[in-house]
Design a protein around this motif. Structure first.
Motif, mmCIF file in Angstrom:
data_model
loop_
_atom_site.group_PDB
_atom_site.id
_atom_site.type_symbol
_atom_site.label_atom_id
_atom_site.label_comp_id
_atom_site.label_asym_id
_atom_site.label_seq_id
_atom_site.Cartn_x
_atom_site.Cartn_y
_atom_site.Cartn_z
ATOM 1 N N ASN A 12 48.276 -18.365 110.543
ATOM 2 C CA ASN A 12 48.340 -19.766 110.134
ATOM 3 C C ASN A 12 47.721 -20.620 111.226
ATOM 4 O OD1 ASN A 12 49.638 -22.472 110.268
ATOM 5 N ND2 ASN A 12 50.455 -21.811 108.309
ATOM 6 N N GLU A 13 46.687 -21.356 110.879
ATOM 7 C CA GLU A 13 45.955 -22.136 111.884
ATOM 8 C C GLU A 13 46.826 -23.200 112.549
ATOM 9 O OE1 GLU A 13 42.193 -23.615 110.596
ATOM 10 O OE2 GLU A 13 41.486 -21.669 109.897
ATOM 11 N N GLU A 14 47.645 -23.858 111.753
ATOM 12 C CA GLU A 14 48.533 -24.894 112.293
ATOM 13 C C GLU A 14 49.512 -24.282 113.295
ATOM 14 O OE1 GLU A 14 48.853 -28.189 111.780
ATOM 15 O OE2 GLU A 14 47.138 -28.363 110.410
ATOM 16 N N GLN A 15 50.068 -23.172 112.897
ATOM 17 C CA GLN A 15 51.052 -22.513 113.747
ATOM 18 C C GLN A 15 50.405 -21.986 115.024
ATOM 19 O OE1 GLN A 15 54.641 -21.909 113.215
ATOM 20 N NE2 GLN A 15 54.163 -21.658 115.365
ATOM 21 N N LEU A 16 49.208 -21.461 114.892
ATOM 22 C CA LEU A 16 48.485 -20.966 116.062
ATOM 23 C C LEU A 16 48.219 -22.113 117.037
ATOM 24 C CD1 LEU A 16 47.000 -18.687 117.547
ATOM 25 C CD2 LEU A 16 44.950 -19.284 116.224
ATOM 26 N N ALA A 17 47.814 -23.259 116.499
ATOM 27 C CA ALA A 17 47.553 -24.428 117.344
ATOM 28 C C ALA A 17 48.832 -24.872 118.048
ATOM 29 C CB ALA A 17 46.981 -25.577 116.507
ATOM 30 N N ARG A 18 49.952 -24.760 117.344
ATOM 31 C CA ARG A 18 51.237 -25.160 117.941
ATOM 32 C C ARG A 18 51.619 -24.236 119.097
ATOM 33 N NH1 ARG A 18 54.635 -25.138 113.272
ATOM 34 N NH2 ARG A 18 52.844 -26.084 112.214
ATOM 35 N N PHE A 19 51.436 -22.959 118.889
ATOM 36 C CA PHE A 19 51.699 -21.995 119.965
ATOM 37 C C PHE A 19 50.782 -22.297 121.154
ATOM 38 C CE2 PHE A 19 53.204 -18.626 116.724
ATOM 39 C CZ PHE A 19 54.531 -18.853 117.021
ATOM 40 N N ALA A 20 49.513 -22.478 120.853
ATOM 41 C CA ALA A 20 48.521 -22.710 121.906
ATOM 42 C C ALA A 20 48.833 -23.980 122.687
ATOM 43 C CB ALA A 20 47.120 -22.795 121.306
#
Lengths: 110, 110
Positions: A12-20
């Motif tokens: 999930n791109e949104e979730q990946l951005a949040r982790f990052a």
DNA sequence: AATATTGTTCGTAATTTTGCGAACAACAAA
DNA sequence: TTTGTTGTTCGCAAAATTACGAACAATATT
């Protein structure tokens, strides 16, 4: 059937951005490395490792917690922190998938 | 010799944080995914994919470039962007190493 | 009840990030 | 020379981040 549709992301791109984003600060990386090197520890141990005010440490911990990378538990009068293993694995998988998309390009049906 | 020293990280924490920070915005993840799905493309193609002003797109591209994740090349009158493969691999390795540190803990010398 | 310990929350200041339109630069075409 | 195309840079405003000390909450100790 038409051919060559785009590969679906396995993250999930949104979730990946949040982790990052949560990992996007040297102090928070330091905290994560520290926590990853042990099963768990108290707030004070983390604070002791860092050259910053406890209020700031607390804030960084809050962000890491909200991103899901760590978790805290009250053990009066202390607070015990540790890596959130479930989400850690999830993040690990997301980042790995993301970086693997290079060269994958498209898949052809049939 | 004394025993049980801490494992050295196989990644640079500062550099990892810089990669993560660059990836810490949905739009930038979207750009990276877009670029990763092809060999290269022009600024206009990227702009077309996104619902934001070209000035903003340009700024995001600049940050990704400064973080080393992408590279741009002038092909008058257009600008061609693509993934910086060398640093992409480096980032991939850093993140993988980072997430693998969990459970590794310490190493004992003899 | 007063004190001490451990962290969180609040209020504030300084800085950075995000996003936009307008202006600009470089070049090609009319 | 004027016009058009493609992106970058500038200047600005709004919002978010970072960091700190002080105040606070919860509990244990004296």
């Amino acid at each position: 059937m038409s051919c060559c549709k785009k590969n679906e992301n396995s993250f999930n791109e949104e979730q990946l951005a949040r982790f990052a984003k949560a990992m996007g600060h040297p102090t928070r990386i330091e905290i994560l490395c520290f926590l990853a090197s042990m099963d768990s520890c108290y707030f004070g141990d983390i604070h002791q490792e860092l050259p910053i005010a406890k209020a700031t440490v607390s804030q960084h911990l809050k962000e890491l917690k909200e991103a899901g990378l760590i978790q805290g538990e009250i053990e009066t009068p202390k607070v015990k922190y540790c890596i959130n293993r479930e989400n850690w694995e999830k993040a690990k998988t997301y980042f790995a998938s993301f970086f693997d998309t290079l060269n994958e390009k498209t898949i052809c049906c049939k």
